[in-house]
Design a protein around this motif. Structure first.
Motif, PDB file in Angstrom:
ATOM      1  N   LYS A 191      53.159  44.978   0.967  1.00  0.00           N
ATOM      2  CA  LYS A 191      53.339  43.777   0.205  1.00  0.00           C
ATOM      3  C   LYS A 191      53.970  42.540   0.877  1.00  0.00           C
ATOM      4  N   ASN A 208      53.525  38.459   2.177  1.00  0.00           N
ATOM      5  CA  ASN A 208      52.926  37.115   1.268  1.00  0.00           C
ATOM      6  C   ASN A 208      52.393  36.133   2.216  1.00  0.00           C
ATOM      7  N   ASP A 242      49.108  40.736  -1.066  1.00  0.00           N
ATOM      8  CA  ASP A 242      50.012  40.251  -2.367  1.00  0.00           C
ATOM      9  C   ASP A 242      49.447  40.131  -3.470  1.00  0.00           C
ATOM     10  N   ASN A 260      54.599  45.895  -9.165  1.00  0.00           N
ATOM     11  CA  ASN A 260      55.818  45.270  -8.111  1.00  0.00           C
ATOM     12  C   ASN A 260      56.634  46.744  -7.477  1.00  0.00           C
ATOM     13  N   GLN A 301      53.949  48.210  -4.967  1.00  0.00           N
ATOM     14  CA  GLN A 301      53.660  47.452  -3.819  1.00  0.00           C
ATOM     15  C   GLN A 301      55.098  47.597  -2.984  1.00  0.00           C
ATOM     16  N   SER A 309      55.114  48.967   0.808  1.00  0.00           N
ATOM     17  CA  SER A 309      55.556  48.163   1.806  1.00  0.00           C
ATOM     18  C   SER A 309      56.423  49.090   2.648  1.00  0.00           C
TER      19      SER A 309
END
Length: 465
Positions: free
Chosen positions: A15, A17, A154, A449, A452, A456
């Motif tokens: 995850k 960004n 993301d 979320n 992810q 991660s």
């Protein structure tokens, strides 16, 4: 659905960004501008080209569109499997943006060529060239769609990137919708058949430049785990064990039928019901512009509303506006345009939302199975799009034929009524059906979320082990 840590397999789809540059976002979008020099021509003009220029009956066209989708039932997942297994220094998916240029350009010209053959020969030519066209489109578009899933991991960045993609798609579609009738007339003069050939040749040159630009400005950042096995049977098994993907496939199919029914019927609607053939280009153009505006607003809308809930609200409005369209008199041009713009604004976010959701289902598959098959999952997007268009085309062909449609003639009352229904009430029913399917989709923002975070954590563990 409770997200639990699963230690089977690890990939680089963490995850993250990543800050995607404006150059890369616009570069990726250019690929769908290029695709729409073909897809939008199919959506708006192909059916009426086959009936009013090529000389096929509506039923024959509808059957052809439906039959050729059986080939796509195999070609799309096979293309996805091939792309997932491609290894080059440029990545898995980007090279196809170059490799696919010549096939799609040639197929475009051949599909819109009217041969000097008898009726049987022309039908065979139509089948052969249309199949070639769809295979060429699959060869370049499935990898292009899958590229979205590996540029960033993301979910909000994906939504933004997909919005750029479909701003490009609808902008390209706007140009195609407005310019195509003008180019056919300008390039061909009194020879409409030559006009179509030259127009598609020109589109092929422009598309080649845009696909190349997309190749040179994008980067693949996510890859499967280094130790991932790649049996195709397992990829297919994973798909059918992916409940969000199954629901999303069904949803995309139904929504595409809504869009294709209205898109393909619009030319018939203005030519035969409204009696203003001169407005076809303008009508298609304002629709494309409203779609582009809706797509541009998607990242803003998803800040305030879950993707699933936003899609439900938008398709509810499409249902209402399409139903209202049925009651508009043929001479009320301003109201016809106003409702079309409203429907376009509501449908514009559909594509960014759905394609972003496809990327989310790829993450779900990796979380659940420990394996990643991004292109295989995105091949479903291509197949749902084409199958939805084919089913809509078959419905148009069979209904027009049963109601006595005759090309380039004043239509009977029943034929005219069928055109109106295909433009209004029937798409409204499909939009209504989509609402029930949307409610079944399980991946809301909170679940994504959690998912992810697990991916991660896996990625971080793999890097330290």
């Amino acid at each position: 659905m409770t997200i639990q840590t699963n230690t089977v397999g690890t990939s680089s789809s963490s995850k993250t960004n990543e800050h995607l540059s404006l150059k890369e976002k616009c570069g990726y979008a250019m690929g769908d501008v290029a695709s729409n020099f073909y897809w939008r021509v199919f959506d708006v003009f192909l059916f009426i080209f086959y009936t009013d220029v090529f000389g096929l009956s509506p039923a024959a066209v509808g059957t052809m569109m439906l039959v050729t989708r059986l080939i796509d039932a195999f070609s799309d997942p096979l293309m996805g499997a091939l792309a997932d297994r491609t290894q080059t220094r440029f990545g898995k998916f980007r090279p196809y943006l170059i490799w696919g240029i010549l096939p799609i350009a040639a197929a475009g010209v051949l599909t819109f060529t009217v041969p000097d053959l008898n009726d049987s020969g022309k039908l065979i030519w139509a089948y052969a060239t249309y199949i070639f066209m769809m295979l060429a489109y699959t060869f370049i578009n499935v990898p292009y769609g899958a590229l979205l899933g590996v540029i960033t991991g993301d979910t909000q960045s994906r939504t933004t990137l997909t919005s750029f993609r479909f701003i490009g798609a609808f902008s390209g579609g706007t140009l195609v919708a407005y310019l195509t009738p003008e180019l056919v007339s300008w390039l061909g003069g009194d020879n409409v058949e030559l006009g179509w050939q030259l127009t598609m040749g020109l589109y092929g040159i422009v598309a080649a430049l845009l696909f190349s630009l997309s190749f040179f400005t994008t980067k693949e950042r996510i890859s499967p785990a280094a130790n991932q096995s790649t049996p195709i049977k397992q990829d297919i098994k994973d798909l059918f064990n992916n409940r969000p993907w199954i629901i999303l496939f069904s949803l995309a199919l139904i929504i595409m039928m809504t869009i294709s029914l209205r898109g393909s019927t619009g030319t018939f609607y203005f030519k035969y019901y409204v009696g203003r053939k001169d407005l076809i280009g303008s009508f298609a153009m304002v629709y494309m512009l409203s779609l582009a505006t809706g797509a541009a607003l998607t990242p803003l809308l998803t800040r305030y509303m879950d993707k699933r809930n936003l899609l439900f609200v938008l398709m509810s409005l499409v249902t209402i506006f399409s139903a209202l369209f049925y009651f508009v008199p043929s001479d009320n041009i301003p109201l016809i345009f106003a409702l079309q713009i409203a429907i376009g604004l509501c449908l514009g976010p559909k594509s960014p939302l759905v394609f972003s959701m496809y990327a989310d289902t790829a993450d779900f598959s990796e979380w659940k199975n420990g394996r990643r098959a991004t292109a295989m999952i995105f091949s479903a997007a291509s197949f749902a799009q084409k199958l939805g268009g084919a089913l809509a085309g078959a419905m148009i062909g069979y209904l027009l034929s049963s109601m006595g449609y005759v090309a380039n003639q004043t239509q009977s009352a029943s034929s005219e009524q069928s055109i109106v229904l295909l433009m209004t009430a029937i798409p409204a029913l499909f939009a209504l059906l989509s609402l029930f399917i949307i409610r079944l989709y399980p991946l809301n923002d909170s679940k994504l979320n959690e998912l992810q975070d697990v991916l991660s954590a896996r990625s971080a563990k793999a890097k330290t082990s």
